[in-house]
Design a protein around this motif. Structure first.
Motif, PDB file in Angstrom:
ATOM      1  N   PHE A 130       5.874  -1.040  -1.094  1.00 46.02           N
ATOM      2  CA  PHE A 130       4.923  -2.128  -1.306  1.00 46.02           C
ATOM      3  C   PHE A 130       4.122  -1.830  -2.560  1.00 46.02           C
ATOM      4  N   PHE A 131       3.084  -2.605  -2.824  1.00 47.73           N
ATOM      5  CA  PHE A 131       2.502  -2.609  -4.158  1.00 47.73           C
ATOM      6  C   PHE A 131       0.983  -2.716  -4.149  1.00 47.73           C
ATOM      7  N   THR A 132       0.380  -2.140  -5.182  1.00 53.88           N
ATOM      8  CA  THR A 132      -0.978  -2.494  -5.579  1.00 53.88           C
ATOM      9  C   THR A 132      -0.911  -3.151  -6.947  1.00 53.88           C
ATOM     10  N   PHE A 133      -1.843  -4.049  -7.204  1.00 51.71           N
ATOM     11  CA  PHE A 133      -1.881  -4.817  -8.450  1.00 51.71           C
ATOM     12  C   PHE A 133      -3.245  -4.598  -9.092  1.00 51.71           C
ATOM     13  N   ARG A 134      -3.236  -4.249 -10.381  1.00 53.74           N
ATOM     14  CA  ARG A 134      -4.479  -3.988 -11.093  1.00 53.74           C
ATOM     15  C   ARG A 134      -4.554  -4.817 -12.368  1.00 53.74           C
ATOM     16  N   HIS A 135      -5.728  -5.358 -12.607  1.00 50.53           N
ATOM     17  CA  HIS A 135      -6.014  -6.048 -13.867  1.00 50.53           C
ATOM     18  C   HIS A 135      -7.472  -5.782 -14.177  1.00 50.53           C
ATOM     19  N   ASN A 136      -7.726  -5.244 -15.365  1.00 50.10           N
ATOM     20  CA  ASN A 136      -9.063  -4.766 -15.713  1.00 50.10           C
ATOM     21  C   ASN A 136      -9.526  -3.805 -14.623  1.00 50.10           C
ATOM     22  N   ASP A 137     -10.647  -4.059 -13.986  1.00 52.04           N
ATOM     23  CA  ASP A 137     -11.137  -3.122 -12.971  1.00 52.04           C
ATOM     24  C   ASP A 137     -10.945  -3.664 -11.557  1.00 52.04           C
ATOM     25  N   LYS A 138     -10.049  -4.646 -11.378  1.00 50.00           N
ATOM     26  CA  LYS A 138      -9.822  -5.244 -10.063  1.00 50.00           C
ATOM     27  C   LYS A 138      -8.487  -4.767  -9.488  1.00 50.00           C
ATOM     28  N   LYS A 139      -8.439  -4.693  -8.158  1.00 55.70           N
ATOM     29  CA  LYS A 139      -7.259  -4.151  -7.482  1.00 55.70           C
ATOM     30  C   LYS A 139      -7.002  -4.910  -6.193  1.00 55.70           C
ATOM     31  N   VAL A 140      -5.742  -5.300  -5.987  1.00 54.84           N
ATOM     32  CA  VAL A 140      -5.297  -5.948  -4.753  1.00 54.84           C
ATOM     33  C   VAL A 140      -4.152  -5.118  -4.176  1.00 54.84           C
ATOM     34  N   ALA A 141      -4.182  -4.906  -2.868  1.00 55.37           N
ATOM     35  CA  ALA A 141      -3.147  -4.100  -2.212  1.00 55.37           C
ATOM     36  C   ALA A 141      -2.382  -4.951  -1.203  1.00 55.37           C
ATOM     37  N   LEU A 142      -1.055  -4.899  -1.291  1.00 53.01           N
ATOM     38  CA  LEU A 142      -0.162  -5.579  -0.358  1.00 53.01           C
ATOM     39  C   LEU A 142       0.520  -4.520   0.485  1.00 53.01           C
ATOM     40  N   VAL A 143       0.212  -4.506   1.805  1.00 51.69           N
ATOM     41  CA  VAL A 143       0.635  -3.399   2.673  1.00 51.69           C
ATOM     42  C   VAL A 143       1.102  -3.943   4.020  1.00 51.69           C
ATOM     43  N   THR A 144       2.396  -4.201   4.159  1.00 48.02           N
ATOM     44  CA  THR A 144       2.931  -4.606   5.461  1.00 48.02           C
ATOM     45  C   THR A 144       4.230  -3.851   5.714  1.00 48.02           C
ATOM     46  N   ASP A 145       4.850  -4.100   6.874  1.00 47.88           N
ATOM     47  CA  ASP A 145       6.154  -3.513   7.202  1.00 47.88           C
ATOM     48  C   ASP A 145       6.143  -1.991   7.106  1.00 47.88           C
ATOM     49  N   LEU A 146       5.214  -1.394   7.810  1.00 48.40           N
ATOM     50  CA  LEU A 146       5.158   0.061   7.812  1.00 48.40           C
ATOM     51  C   LEU A 146       4.896   0.560   9.226  1.00 48.40           C
ATOM     52  N   GLY A 147       5.618   1.599   9.604  1.00 47.73           N
ATOM     53  CA  GLY A 147       5.473   2.139  10.949  1.00 47.73           C
ATOM     54  C   GLY A 147       4.136   2.826  11.157  1.00 47.73           C
ATOM     55  N   TYR A 148       3.662   3.472  10.120  1.00 49.20           N
ATOM     56  CA  TYR A 148       2.348   4.116  10.182  1.00 49.20           C
ATOM     57  C   TYR A 148       1.800   4.221   8.771  1.00 49.20           C
ATOM     58  N   VAL A 149       0.503   4.433   8.658  1.00 47.80           N
ATOM     59  CA  VAL A 149      -0.153   4.493   7.353  1.00 47.80           C
ATOM     60  C   VAL A 149      -0.426   5.955   7.031  1.00 47.80           C
ATOM     61  N   SER A 150       0.372   6.511   6.142  1.00 41.33           N
ATOM     62  CA  SER A 150       0.242   7.928   5.799  1.00 41.33           C
ATOM     63  C   SER A 150      -0.984   8.168   4.926  1.00 41.33           C
ATOM     64  N   GLU A 151      -1.369   9.424   4.815  1.00 38.07           N
ATOM     65  CA  GLU A 151      -2.494   9.776   3.945  1.00 38.07           C
ATOM     66  C   GLU A 151      -2.170   9.459   2.487  1.00 38.07           C
ATOM     67  N   ARG A 152      -0.901   9.598   2.101  1.00 35.02           N
ATOM     68  CA  ARG A 152      -0.502   9.283   0.733  1.00 35.02           C
ATOM     69  C   ARG A 152      -0.686   7.792   0.454  1.00 35.02           C
ATOM     70  N   ILE A 153      -0.314   6.953   1.422  1.00 36.07           N
ATOM     71  CA  ILE A 153      -0.527   5.512   1.250  1.00 36.07           C
ATOM     72  C   ILE A 153      -2.015   5.203   1.167  1.00 36.07           C
ATOM     73  N   LYS A 154      -2.803   5.815   2.035  1.00 32.69           N
ATOM     74  CA  LYS A 154      -4.246   5.578   2.001  1.00 32.69           C
ATOM     75  C   LYS A 154      -4.837   5.936   0.645  1.00 32.69           C
ATOM     76  N   ASP A 155      -4.409   7.049   0.086  1.00 30.40           N
ATOM     77  CA  ASP A 155      -4.907   7.450  -1.229  1.00 30.40           C
ATOM     78  C   ASP A 155      -4.542   6.424  -2.298  1.00 30.40           C
ATOM     79  N   THR A 156      -3.353   5.835  -2.190  1.00 31.67           N
ATOM     80  CA  THR A 156      -2.875   4.878  -3.178  1.00 31.67           C
ATOM     81  C   THR A 156      -3.635   3.556  -3.110  1.00 31.67           C
ATOM     82  N   ILE A 157      -3.929   3.101  -1.905  1.00 32.39           N
ATOM     83  CA  ILE A 157      -4.511   1.762  -1.736  1.00 32.39           C
ATOM     84  C   ILE A 157      -6.027   1.771  -1.604  1.00 32.39           C
TER      85      ILE A 157
END
Length: 261
Positions: A130-157
């Motif tokens: 899945f993806f995060t989207f950044r433009h200037n200082d704004k960020k949107v995170a798209l996070v679905t279809d996952l069995g669990y939310v790992s610490e690595r994913i949390k750090d990313t989003i």
């Protein structure tokens, strides 16, 4: 303009997400028929003729059903990782070479003025991301279809201005429902889908002062309800002192276009 987006459709029957910046317009997934996707764009007052490309999260039908049709109709490039291409290409029909691009998992690709970061998730597909989207200082995170939310994913989003976050099922509804036990095990497992409660718990770890709203996404049509998902997630957040604007998504109707400010 900063970032503007609409959850065109979200649910176990079909998924599509639109996001734009000043110079970039992207569709993420096309899990409905071409005719339905055109309708969703029209209802959201968006123009698919202005799209710059389509990103693909994984090869399940509720994410690629109309992908080939939309790409051919609007002559769009498709971006997916290598394993996803291998898993889905035979389902897409004829595409030209200049429509096929690779976007590796756990990497960043820049589309004009938008930086898109891909991240791997645990789901029963070839190489889902899945993806995060950044433009200037704004960020949107798209996070679905996952069995669990790992610490690595949390750090990313972490710290996004807005989240589109999976709240797939109510555990009790799923356990008491009519699905075969094998399907229940898949959904509840580490490569399945995130429950309402686990959605709330994960959000507690990633929401910060930047976060304005959360869209609850990919709800099961058999094992969840919008009101239940919203109340369950809200309860988890409030128990930890977090008040957040929660918004519904729908498999048949787009959310109003939201501009991140």
């Amino acid at each position: 303009m900063t970032l503007r987006f609409s959850v065109l459709a979200s649910g176990s029957t079909g998924n599509a997400f639109y996001i734009e910046s000043s110079k970039t317009r992207l569709l993420i997934d096309a899990g409905l028929s071409g005719k339905q996707i055109d309708r969703l764009f029209h209802e959201a007052d968006l123009d698919p003729n202005k799209l710059d490309g389509i990103l693909v999260t994984h090869e399940h039908n509720d994410h690629i059903k109309g992908l080939g049709i939309v790409a051919r109709k609007y002559n769009l490039p498709i971006y997916a990782n290598e394993k996803t291409w291998n898993a889905m290409e035979h389902q897409l029909g004829k595409l030209t070479t200049d429509q096929k691009f690779h976007f590796a998992a756990n990497s960043v690709k820049t589309f004009a003025d938008m930086d898109v970061e891909s991240f791997s998730v645990s789901h029963d597909a070839a190489d889902p991301m899945f993806f995060t989207f950044r433009h200037n200082d704004k960020k949107v995170a798209l996070v679905t279809d996952l069995g669990y939310v790992s610490e690595r994913i949390k750090d990313t989003i972490k710290g996004a201005d807005a989240y589109v976050f999976e709240s797939n099922h109510d555990v009790s509804m799923l356990q008491m429902g009519s699905y075969p036990w094998s399907v229940k095990q898949r959904i509840l497992g580490d490569s399945g889908h995130v429950s309402n409660e686990d959605c709330g718990l994960a959000l507690c770890d990633v929401i910060d002062h930047n976060t304005k709203r959360v869209y609850l996404a990919h709800l099961s049509k058999d094992n969840n309800m919008k009101d239940l998902a919203r109340m369950s997630v809200d309860q988890v957040l409030r128990e930890r002192g977090i008040e957040m604007n929660l918004f519904d998504t729908d498999p048949n109707f787009p959310t109003p276009v939201y501009e991140v400010i």
